[in-house]
Design a protein around this motif. Sequence first.
Motif, PDB file in Angstrom:
ATOM      1  N   ALA A 189      51.857  46.749  39.727  1.00  0.00           N
ATOM      2  CA  ALA A 189      51.632  45.645  41.102  1.00  0.00           C
ATOM      3  C   ALA A 189      53.024  45.716  42.159  1.00  0.00           C
ATOM      4  O   ALA A 189      52.376  44.958  43.215  1.00  0.00           O
ATOM      5  CB  ALA A 189      52.578  43.548  39.914  1.00  0.00           C
ATOM      6  N   GLN A 214      42.190  38.889  38.094  1.00  0.00           N
ATOM      7  CA  GLN A 214      42.175  38.275  39.953  1.00  0.00           C
ATOM      8  C   GLN A 214      43.779  38.424  39.783  1.00  0.00           C
ATOM      9  O   GLN A 214      43.842  38.107  40.986  1.00  0.00           O
ATOM     10  CB  GLN A 214      42.674  36.880  39.358  1.00  0.00           C
ATOM     11  N   LYS A 215      44.960  38.711  39.530  1.00  0.00           N
ATOM     12  CA  LYS A 215      45.839  38.401  39.758  1.00  0.00           C
ATOM     13  C   LYS A 215      46.651  39.896  40.646  1.00  0.00           C
ATOM     14  O   LYS A 215      46.201  39.534  41.551  1.00  0.00           O
ATOM     15  CB  LYS A 215      46.812  39.090  38.522  1.00  0.00           C
ATOM     16  N   GLN A 216      45.395  40.980  39.866  1.00  0.00           N
ATOM     17  CA  GLN A 216      45.660  42.323  41.024  1.00  0.00           C
ATOM     18  C   GLN A 216      45.458  41.906  41.754  1.00  0.00           C
ATOM     19  O   GLN A 216      45.587  42.585  42.916  1.00  0.00           O
ATOM     20  CB  GLN A 216      45.563  43.313  40.156  1.00  0.00           C
ATOM     21  N   SER A 218      44.283  39.459  43.681  1.00  0.00           N
ATOM     22  CA  SER A 218      44.651  38.537  44.786  1.00  0.00           C
ATOM     23  C   SER A 218      45.965  39.933  45.040  1.00  0.00           C
ATOM     24  O   SER A 218      46.704  39.209  46.656  1.00  0.00           O
ATOM     25  CB  SER A 218      45.794  37.626  44.151  1.00  0.00           C
ATOM     26  N   LEU A 219      46.976  40.489  44.499  1.00  0.00           N
ATOM     27  CA  LEU A 219      47.724  41.195  45.326  1.00  0.00           C
ATOM     28  C   LEU A 219      46.642  42.267  46.710  1.00  0.00           C
ATOM     29  O   LEU A 219      48.699  42.473  47.188  1.00  0.00           O
ATOM     30  CB  LEU A 219      48.589  42.449  44.398  1.00  0.00           C
ATOM     31  N   ASP A 236      37.745  43.192  35.166  1.00  0.00           N
ATOM     32  CA  ASP A 236      37.144  41.723  34.636  1.00  0.00           C
ATOM     33  C   ASP A 236      35.815  41.619  35.846  1.00  0.00           C
ATOM     34  O   ASP A 236      36.570  41.646  36.731  1.00  0.00           O
ATOM     35  CB  ASP A 236      37.791  41.161  34.911  1.00  0.00           C
ATOM     36  N   ASP A 239      36.008  38.593  38.200  1.00  0.00           N
ATOM     37  CA  ASP A 239      36.968  38.412  38.686  1.00  0.00           C
ATOM     38  C   ASP A 239      36.776  39.457  40.144  1.00  0.00           C
ATOM     39  O   ASP A 239      37.325  39.141  41.003  1.00  0.00           O
ATOM     40  CB  ASP A 239      38.238  38.949  38.655  1.00  0.00           C
ATOM     41  N   ALA A 243      36.913  37.786  44.094  1.00  0.00           N
ATOM     42  CA  ALA A 243      37.280  38.654  44.577  1.00  0.00           C
ATOM     43  C   ALA A 243      36.904  39.111  46.010  1.00  0.00           C
ATOM     44  O   ALA A 243      37.207  38.439  47.326  1.00  0.00           O
ATOM     45  CB  ALA A 243      38.250  39.553  44.165  1.00  0.00           C
ATOM     46  N   GLN A 248      38.718  38.476  49.047  1.00  0.00           N
ATOM     47  CA  GLN A 248      40.225  38.657  48.988  1.00  0.00           C
ATOM     48  C   GLN A 248      41.072  40.214  49.109  1.00  0.00           C
ATOM     49  O   GLN A 248      41.685  40.659  49.854  1.00  0.00           O
ATOM     50  CB  GLN A 248      41.049  38.799  47.319  1.00  0.00           C
TER      51      GLN A 248
END
Length: 320
Positions: A189, A214-216, A218-219, A236, A239, A243, A248
């Motif tokens: 991250a 999704q988390k990755q 979004s970064l 994923d 996701d 994105a 994103q």
Amino acid sequence: MKKRTIIITQEIDQAHATKINEILPDWDVFIGKDRSVWEPHVKNAEIIVGWKKGMEKECIHEDSSLRWVQSWSAGINSMPLQQFEENNIQLSSANGVHAYPISETIFALMLGLTRKIHTYVRNQEEKKWHHSNIKLEIHEKTIGIIGVGAIGKETAKIAKAFGMTVLGVRRSGMQEDYVDEMYTTEELATILPRCDYVVVTVPLTKDTRGLFGQKQFSLMKPTSFFINIGRGETVDEDDLIQALKEKQIAGAGLDVFTQEPLSEESPLWNMENVIITPHTSGSTEHYNKRVIEDIFIPNLKNYKQGNTPSINLVDFTKGY
């Protein structure tokens, strides 16, 4: 006395076959892609080069002769690793065979997306002369290589020719030539917001499954490109699609997918900011030569002397 047996489930050239027979003059050697050549001998094989699904039923049992398997591919996640470990069967992979062709594909995808080659190919099909708002350069950008093995190392080396800043991620965090900064997987991250290109080269293991979601995404920068040539299950896919739809990230170059062949219903096919290749990034005219000469024959010489194959020996606790 019963002869020891080796089977090779691939077509190899005569020079390599002769060399193997010279190393193992007292063995039964069966070579060929046709199942009829090797299938009758699986149950007696001490060495198998080129594992095939279902072989475990014939050759992994209490009185098994099997002692060593040389995979024909770098990926081993579909093989019965637990059974190999429980029965003390050594496994070596073809890791490293793909370093040149895959690193070339990585840069083909990166350059294609950056210089809009995929867009121009579509325009050419329509005989459309259009600028397509091209403006990006790859020089002096930042690349994050997730998985600095043989492929990652070669990718880093090429990246330096473009004057890129190279950030690397590997399990150990150990430093590597051509990588400016190295991080552990737990620090992923930290680097994602810095990368203009994120390249995933990790194998599929219990630790890397679903590594990107999704988390990755979004970064990552909205101007960044995502390249996956490792294994589809590390991402994923829903996701990733989301994105891309929500911008994103700027685009993706994908050689691997959760299900292959990729379903005709997948939205990825029709996305303007996606380049798809059909799990062919490792294809090369030199594949067989490299597996046999660079990995198998050196390992075979070690094995014959009573030593453990030393090149690409799989650590079952790590899964690679």
